[in-house]
Motif scaffolding. Structure first.
Motif, mmCIF file in Angstrom:
data_model
loop_
_atom_site.group_PDB
_atom_site.id
_atom_site.type_symbol
_atom_site.label_atom_id
_atom_site.label_comp_id
_atom_site.label_asym_id
_atom_site.label_seq_id
_atom_site.Cartn_x
_atom_site.Cartn_y
_atom_site.Cartn_z
ATOM 1 N N THR A 61 0.838 -1.200 0.000
ATOM 2 C CA THR A 61 0.000 0.000 0.000
ATOM 3 C C THR A 61 0.873 1.250 0.000
ATOM 4 N N ASP A 62 0.635 2.139 -0.950
ATOM 5 C CA ASP A 62 1.387 3.388 -1.062
ATOM 6 C C ASP A 62 0.756 4.429 -0.137
ATOM 7 N N VAL A 63 0.948 4.237 1.172
ATOM 8 C CA VAL A 63 0.348 5.156 2.146
ATOM 9 C C VAL A 63 0.863 6.589 1.975
ATOM 10 N N TYR A 73 -0.993 8.193 -0.787
ATOM 11 C CA TYR A 73 -2.395 8.457 -0.464
ATOM 12 C C TYR A 73 -2.566 9.784 0.281
ATOM 13 N N ARG A 81 -3.762 12.622 -1.759
ATOM 14 C CA ARG A 81 -5.137 12.422 -2.227
ATOM 15 C C ARG A 81 -6.144 12.691 -1.113
ATOM 16 N N TYR A 82 -5.707 12.503 0.126
ATOM 17 C CA TYR A 82 -6.597 12.751 1.254
ATOM 18 C C TYR A 82 -6.390 14.150 1.841
ATOM 19 N N GLU A 139 3.597 13.546 3.594
ATOM 20 C CA GLU A 139 4.218 12.548 2.720
ATOM 21 C C GLU A 139 5.636 12.196 3.154
ATOM 22 N N GLU A 153 -8.045 7.989 -3.473
ATOM 23 C CA GLU A 153 -6.799 7.550 -4.103
ATOM 24 C C GLU A 153 -7.014 6.740 -5.368
ATOM 25 N N LYS A 154 -8.239 6.260 -5.598
ATOM 26 C CA LYS A 154 -8.525 5.472 -6.793
ATOM 27 C C LYS A 154 -8.850 6.341 -8.010
ATOM 28 N N GLY A 197 -6.410 4.757 -11.122
ATOM 29 C CA GLY A 197 -5.636 5.087 -9.923
ATOM 30 C C GLY A 197 -4.137 5.092 -10.163
ATOM 31 N N HIS A 214 -1.778 5.347 -7.786
ATOM 32 C CA HIS A 214 -1.004 4.936 -6.613
ATOM 33 C C HIS A 214 -1.066 3.436 -6.358
ATOM 34 N N GLU A 215 -1.314 2.650 -7.418
ATOM 35 C CA GLU A 215 -1.391 1.201 -7.262
ATOM 36 C C GLU A 215 0.020 0.607 -7.247
#
Length: 384
Positions: A124-126, A129, A132-133, A139, A216-217, A277, A279-280
């Motif tokens: 998971t690319d936290v 994300y 995006r949030y 980051e 994030e999608k 998305g 950030h997959e």
């Protein structure tokens, strides 16, 4: 072997991390290995029936709280000392940490203190994300945490060349490739359902997205597909963006969350699969679409770059270029012969990517991690 699997998310919550963990556990059980799972509690467990075991595999639950704004996702935490006690009782040969962040970080520290080999799965690319949030300032902080976690592990397994490159760029060492498998028995073109297609599309071509409806999608990018002639956009999934997307995509058919055979039927009934998305780290749904003989149009960044061979099994488009996304989809829905050729190649592409095959590779990574940890223990005992 005895494998302790530590999962940030697990049943009954279904997502990509849970899916991968369940597949690994099924493999370990079938091969005669002994496993246990350390995972969060869920409030719904009482109503659904406690998942204290999965087909004979013990699940050690750790108290958790819901993630703000995303209540289905739980955040579990315990002390490193408690994690050490749990691992000491089980005496694993390897600690497998799935998508570590909070609980996984405690497991990595506990394994290191006990001299146990720890295989961490980057999934998971936290940090990605965060922007995006609406929290881009976090980051760098999040990358610092990711770097500390993975550099404290014996080895990190990443699912794509893009994720390996990103980890290296941020100072993560000892990274190896480990891709994901696909269930080709469940996801296959035989599940294409013409009645389902007629009910959803009324004879139109179906262009579909499958996944979480979350920022994030970037599902909002599909607005350029909402009014294509002779097509209907199909959205399979649920999440915090659902109502916003319903307003943004008024012509789309929202199926809701599907799993198992229902999901496989919906996937095989599409004409083109789309995934916007950026950030997959891998993108499992692309493999499931291909196994269903559905060509893919995906953003040319992250995991999809390894999966989509442009002009053969699908198309990649430039990140942010939604007009190119639209043109690539039109190219496939408007040319039956080309779409059929892409479909055949997509199907062939994934037939060797079974979960058994990739889990055989995982066992090799376990063995190498044990060798590295054993060497480190010998060096520590002989040091002056």
């Amino acid at each position: 072997m005895r494998i302790a699997v530590v999962a940030e998310q697990f049943l009954p919550h279904i997502n990509g991390v849970t899916h991968s963990v369940v597949r690994v556990l099924e493999y370990l059980r079938a091969q005669g290995h002994e496993a246990m799972v350390i995972a969060p509690t869920y409030e719904k467990l009482g109503a659904l029936g406690s998942v204290d075991s999965m087909d004979g595999i013990r699940v050690q639950r750790i108290a958790s709280i819901p993630l703000a704004g995303y209540p289905d996702v739980r955040v579990a935490s315990c002390t490193v000392a408690r994690m050490q006690r749990i691992l000491t009782r089980f005496q694993p040969d390897v600690v497998h940490v799935a998508s570590p962040f909070v609980l996984g970080w405690q497991a990595i520290q506990a394994a290191k203190n006990l001299g146990l080999p720890c295989v961490s799965i980057y999934q998971t690319d936290v940090p990605g994300y965060a922007a995006r949030y609406g929290a881009p300032v976090l980051e760098n902080v999040l990358w610092s945490h990711v770097r500390n976690m993975h550099n404290s592990s014996t080895v990190t397994l990443a699912p794509s060349t893009a994720s390996i490159s990103s980890l290296h760029e941020h100072g993560v060492q000892r990274v190896r490739m480990w891709r994901r498998g696909v269930d080709t028995r469940r996801f296959n073109p035989a599940r294409r359902d013409h009645e389902w297609r007629e009910r959803v599309g009324g004879g139109r071509k179906l262009v579909g997205y499958v996944g979480r409806l979350a920022p994030e999608k970037q599902v909002q990018d599909l607005v350029v597909l909402d009014s294509l002639p002779d097509t209907r956009l199909v959205i399979v999934g649920s999440g915090p963006e659902k109502e916003k997307l319903r307003m943004l995509l008024p012509n789309a058919y929202f199926v809701g969350f599907l799993d198992g055979d229902e999901l496989a039927t919906a996937m095989a009934s599409l004409d083109v699969f789309v995934h916007p998305g950026e950030h997959e780290t891998f993108c499992q749904t692309i493999q499931e679409a291909m196994a269903s003989a559905v060509p893919v149009v995906a953003v040319g960044r992250g995991g999809p770059v390894d999966l989509v061979d442009s002009s053969r099994n699908g198309w990649l488009y430039k990140p942010g270029d939604t007009e190119m996304l639209r043109d690539r989809v039109l190219d496939l829905v408007g040319d039956n012969a080309k779409r059929a050729a892409f479909s055949r190649t997509a199907y062939t592409t994934v037939q060797t990517r079974t979960w058994n095959a990739v889990c055989d590779q995982l066992m090799e990574h376990y063995a190498q991690a044990r060798t590295v940890a054993s060497r480190a223990r010998r060096l520590s005992t002989t040091a002056p």
